[in-house]
Design a protein around this motif. Structure first.
Motif, PDB file in Angstrom:
ATOM      1  N   ASP A  83      -3.570   5.043  -0.239  1.00 51.95           N
ATOM      2  CA  ASP A  83      -4.663   4.167   0.113  1.00 51.95           C
ATOM      3  C   ASP A  83      -5.110   4.556   1.471  1.00 51.95           C
ATOM      4  N   GLU A  84      -4.278   4.913   2.476  1.00 45.13           N
ATOM      5  CA  GLU A  84      -4.632   5.248   3.809  1.00 45.13           C
ATOM      6  C   GLU A  84      -3.744   6.342   4.192  1.00 45.13           C
ATOM      7  N   SER A  99       5.865  -1.470  -0.421  1.00 39.54           N
ATOM      8  CA  SER A  99       4.863  -0.619   0.236  1.00 39.54           C
ATOM      9  C   SER A  99       5.702   0.763   0.433  1.00 39.54           C
ATOM     10  N   SER A 131      -9.332   6.373   4.989  1.00 40.56           N
ATOM     11  CA  SER A 131      -9.195   6.703   3.554  1.00 40.56           C
ATOM     12  C   SER A 131      -8.985   8.168   3.514  1.00 40.56           C
ATOM     13  N   HIS A 176       0.715   4.649   2.218  1.00 36.85           N
ATOM     14  CA  HIS A 176       0.268   4.953   3.343  1.00 36.85           C
ATOM     15  C   HIS A 176       0.879   6.470   3.678  1.00 36.85           C
ATOM     16  N   ARG A 229       3.678   5.534  -8.391  1.00 39.81           N
ATOM     17  CA  ARG A 229       2.730   4.464  -8.766  1.00 39.81           C
ATOM     18  C   ARG A 229       3.461   3.498  -9.637  1.00 39.81           C
ATOM     19  N   SER A 233       0.784  -1.282  -0.063  1.00 44.10           N
ATOM     20  CA  SER A 233      -0.084  -0.110   0.268  1.00 44.10           C
ATOM     21  C   SER A 233       0.750   1.289   0.036  1.00 44.10           C
ATOM     22  N   ARG A 281       5.768   1.326  -7.326  1.00 46.98           N
ATOM     23  CA  ARG A 281       4.693   0.432  -6.517  1.00 46.98           C
ATOM     24  C   ARG A 281       4.274  -0.808  -7.206  1.00 46.98           C
TER      25      ARG A 281
END
Ligand SMILES: Nc1ncnc2c1ncn2[C@@H]1O[C@H](COP(=O)(O)OP(=O)(O)OP(=O)(O)O)[C@@H](O)[C@H]1O
Length: 265
Positions: free
Chosen positions: A225-226, A209, A240, A38, A200, A36, A203
């Protein structure tokens, strides 16, 4: 380049850091889920850099733990943490003299198996290893859009490209988790958009991550994402990007510097 298996979860649990009388992090917990992005946001002085310093071993917490999968990282030396798969970039560019290739090869140093003597004597194993490292550096340079500059001195590059050299050097460590400290600070709009694309792509291709500290809220909202929001060392919100933007506590923390959406933190 092939995607690898999912990276391990990075788990920060109840971490407190004090500087003399000041509590810079106050029982912070957050989890970076495998693969993810974060984001860690908050007004100036909220404790974001302190958190990165704990994660990369530059700062020892008074209490709390940091785990990468089943491995405890808390209080390990920075080079051990890097070898276990956590790499970081810094707010300010810290590239060295030399070409892009030279800088990226520095990032491979921790992965070298050939010893100093073998390298100095240019023994065949060392030469082969060096060739492999260079090939991998070139792949990473391509991934971040620096391939055309591979043999260019870093000093001759634009600001945005130099920031990307630092990013690429961190990737050369083959991290499972990348700590990105203000990757677009000081960049113009085009460079920011390009960097967002690169994050992007990285990843997706390298399957790692990302924990991102960034004041550009447009970028955070597009990439994350978070989101975890800090204020005075405490976590005041998590969720979110959409949820966090609407959170009354978050809006309060940003009062005076604009809403997080306006990104003036
Ligand atoms: N080495 C240190 N000694 C004393 N106080 C420190 C030290 N490092 C950070 N602090 C203090 O800890 C608090 C958190 O600082 P930190 O740099 O982690 O915040 P930040 O969220 O990264 O801020 P910014 O967005 O401005 O980079 C601040 O009050 C800061 O002054």
């Amino acid at each position: 380049m092939t995607a690898r298996t999912d990276p391990p979860t990075l788990d920060v649990h109840d971490v407190t850091v004090r500087f003399a009388g000041l509590t810079a992090l106050d029982g912070l917990s957050l989890t970076v889920a495998p693969g993810s992005v974060h984001a860690l946001i908050g007004p100036n002085g909220a404790g974001k850099s302190t958190c990165f310093n704990v994660l990369s071993g530059l700062c020892r917490p008074a209490t709390g733990t940091v785990r990468l999968g089943g491995t405890e990282l808390t209080r390990l030396a920075p080079h051990r943490i890097a070898a276990l798969g956590v790499a970081r970039t810094f707010q300010n560019i810290v590239t060295t003299d030399g070409t892009v290739a030279d800088n990226l090869l520095l990032g491979r140093h921790a992965l070298s198996r050939a010893g100093f003597a073998a390298s100095a004597l240019r023994l065949p194993t060392a030469v082969r290893e060096q060739r492999e490292h260079r090939a991998r550096c070139r792949e990473i340079a391509e991934l971040v859009g620096l391939d055309a500059h591979f043999d260019t001195p870093v000093a001759a590059l634009s600001y945005g490209d130099r920031k990307r050299v630092e990013f690429a050097r961190a990737l050369c460590l083959e991290p499972r988790v990348l700590l990105l400290d203000e990757p677009v600070a000081g960049m113009n709009a085009a460079e920011r958009a390009r960097t967002a694309e690169v994050v992007r792509d990285v990843r997706a291709h390298l399957g790692l991550s990302v924990l991102l500290v960034e004041h550009d809220m447009g970028l955070v909202m597009r990439l994350a994402d978070e989101v975890t929001v800090l204020d005075f060392g405490r976590r005041i919100a998590h969720g979110s990007p959409e949820d966090v933007q609407r959170d009354p506590e978050v809006l309060r923390a940003y009062l005076g510097t604009g809403t997080p959406e306006e990104g003036a933190a």
